[in-house]
Write an enzyme that holds these catalytic residues in place. Structure first.
Site, short mmCIF file in Angstrom:
data_model
loop_
_atom_site.label_atom_id
_atom_site.label_comp_id
_atom_site.label_asym_id
_atom_site.label_seq_id
_atom_site.Cartn_x
_atom_site.Cartn_y
_atom_site.Cartn_z
N TRP A 118 0.82 -1.22 0.00
CA TRP A 118 0.00 0.00 0.00
C TRP A 118 0.84 1.26 0.00
O TRP A 118 0.54 2.22 -0.72
CB TRP A 118 -0.99 -0.04 1.16
CG TRP A 118 -1.91 -1.21 1.04
CD1 TRP A 118 -1.99 -2.30 1.87
CD2 TRP A 118 -2.84 -1.47 -0.02
NE1 TRP A 118 -2.91 -3.21 1.39
CE2 TRP A 118 -3.45 -2.72 0.24
CE3 TRP A 118 -3.22 -0.76 -1.16
CZ2 TRP A 118 -4.41 -3.28 -0.59
CZ3 TRP A 118 -4.18 -1.31 -1.99
CH2 TRP A 118 -4.76 -2.55 -1.71
N ASP A 209 -1.24 6.63 6.66
CA ASP A 209 -2.37 5.78 6.26
C ASP A 209 -2.62 4.80 7.40
O ASP A 209 -1.81 3.91 7.65
CB ASP A 209 -2.01 5.05 4.97
CG ASP A 209 -3.07 4.04 4.53
OD1 ASP A 209 -4.08 3.88 5.26
OD2 ASP A 209 -2.88 3.41 3.47
N LYS A 234 -12.22 -1.80 7.77
CA LYS A 234 -11.48 -2.75 8.60
C LYS A 234 -12.04 -2.79 10.03
O LYS A 234 -12.44 -3.84 10.51
CB LYS A 234 -10.00 -2.37 8.65
CG LYS A 234 -9.36 -2.06 7.31
CD LYS A 234 -9.27 -3.28 6.42
CE LYS A 234 -8.48 -2.95 5.15
NZ LYS A 234 -8.29 -4.11 4.28
#
Length: 421
Positions: A118, A209, A234
């Site tokens: 990511w 992030d 999540k």
């Protein structure tokens, strides 16, 4: 057909949500607060939804103890959208802070710490957006790698001596938890793998992030961050809404910045100032994901002990599962992907089952016992050879987000012990 109580969902995302919240959301989907209309049928500018989104903002601010000089926004586009929005808004803020004539413009450095898939994708997007708009024209920015663990296949975090931050960078970017390999920065400054905030020069912005570890434990050095963002899918709610926490001085007018030249234009729905000025309601927001997220926040505060309770439970879940896997590793039955224990994620536990055909047996046995979505990401695993040639094993990933109970984790541990014996 199995019931929710018979299934233990270890999905990496979208992840399981508290049953109590889903039951309440189901009622609200049909008839919200006795209005005779579902939450998805109400105007996003009406008093009912205004109360939902304002309540979610207030509860999130309380849960994370967000300082008053930060604005909480609800956006769309997921974490991937923020790969772009971060670059565009911070280039605009940097340009306004350095309003030199266009002919004197020097593209600012953008430092990226690469620890997995990511953060690597975020860096690639920065490279794409900062490229010169036409030949013989200066770039909008200079993305560079300040540290990377790609050479070790993203199975560890950088050591302090591997970081090489630019003293005058516009910002430093990192991903707190990488879901695919199960890498996470430890929370305590004294941990050797902790993110080195002290090595980042004063005045250089820090962006994080937090998508896959958001509201699982406190955020270290919160006030040192310029922007923290997270996809909801999540720990917070359904996919479709992204939470942004932006320091107020970075809510800049990107149109004014564009008049100075040398920066890319910012799409209006990605400008943080526009979102803030309209209280996340510039355009129609994802009302149902925000509604479910609001229910989850109230549940976590009222029934789960807030952030302190969540941290305690998540620590216990991670320790229990890792100890079981370490014992399995000693028996030669399993192998953890992340070798340094201090760099292992509390949320995404990655491992391989040793031996030809053993992973398939493990997953089949898990499925029979109600353990779902344990198969690892295609980029993680090992290559085996048999009489017919080579075959790839994707490994195992048990994601143990907030809604995964300690009871589910202990049952998984029991199965691992049974399988390894």
């Amino acid at each position: 057909m199995p019931t929710r109580d018979q299934v233990h969902n270890f999905a990496a995302g979208p992840s399981p949500l508290p049953t109590k919240c889903l039951e309440e959301a189901a009622l609200g989907l049909l008839n919200y607060e006795d209005t005779g209309m579902g939450i998805c049928e109400l105007s996003h500018r009406g008093k009912e939804f205004k109360a939902v989104i304002e309540g979610a903002e207030a509860d999130l601010r309380s849960l994370l103890q967000v300082p008053d000089n930060y604005t909480i926004l609800f956006s769309q586009g997921g974490g991937t959208g923020q790969f772009s929005a971060v670059v565009l808004n911070l280039l605009a803020a940097h340009r306004l802070a350095h309003p030199v004539p266009a002919e004197e413009f020097k593209p600012p450095v953008l430092d990226y710490v690469l620890t997995g898939s990511w953060s690597s994708k975020a860096y690639a997007e920065a490279q794409r957006l900062c490229a010169p708009p036409f030949p013989n024209c200066p770039a909008f920015g200079q993305p560079r790698i300040a540290a990377s663990t790609k050479s070790t296949s993203w199975t560890r975090l950088p050591s302090r001596d591997e970081y090489n931050f630019s003293k005058d960078a516009a910002y430093v970017y990192y991903c707190e938890n990488e879901t695919i390999n199960g890498i996470e920065f430890p929370p305590k400054a004294e941990d050797k793998e902790a993110f080195p905030f002290d090595l980042v020069s004063e005045g250089v912005e820090i962006v994080a992030d937090y998508s896959s570890s958001f509201i699982s434990r406190p955020i270290p050095n919160f006030s040192r961050h310029a922007i923290i963002y997270a996809g909801a899918q999540k720990n917070l709610g359904p996919s479709g809404v992204t939470v942004l926490i932006v320091r107020n001085d970075l809510l800049v007018d990107t149109t004014e910045a564009s008049k100075l030249g040398c920066i890319p234009a910012v799409p209006i729905t990605y400008e943080y100032k526009i979102l803030a000025n309209n209280k996340s309601l510039y355009n129609t927001p994802p009302t149902f994901p925000i509604y479910v997220s609001a229910l989850v926040l109230k549940h976590l505060i009222k029934n789960k002990g807030g952030l302190e309770g969540l941290e305690q439970t998540n620590r216990e879940k991670a320790q229990t599962l890792y100890e079981t896997l370490e014992n399995a590793e000693k028996k030669g039955k399993a192998k953890l992907v992340v070798r340094d224990s201090s760099a292992r994620s509390w949320m995404n536990v990655t491992f391989n089952i040793e031996g030809e055909g053993e992973e398939k047996k493990f997953l089949e046995g898990a499925e029979k016992r109600g353990f779902r979505q344990l198969k690892g990401h295609r980029s993680v695993g090992v290559l085996f050879a048999d009489s017919e040639g080579f075959f790839f094993s994707a490994g195992i990933r048990a994601s143990i987000y907030n809604a995964v109970t300690i009871e589910s984790v202990k049952l998984l541990c029991d199965y691992i012990n049974e399988f390894c014996n």
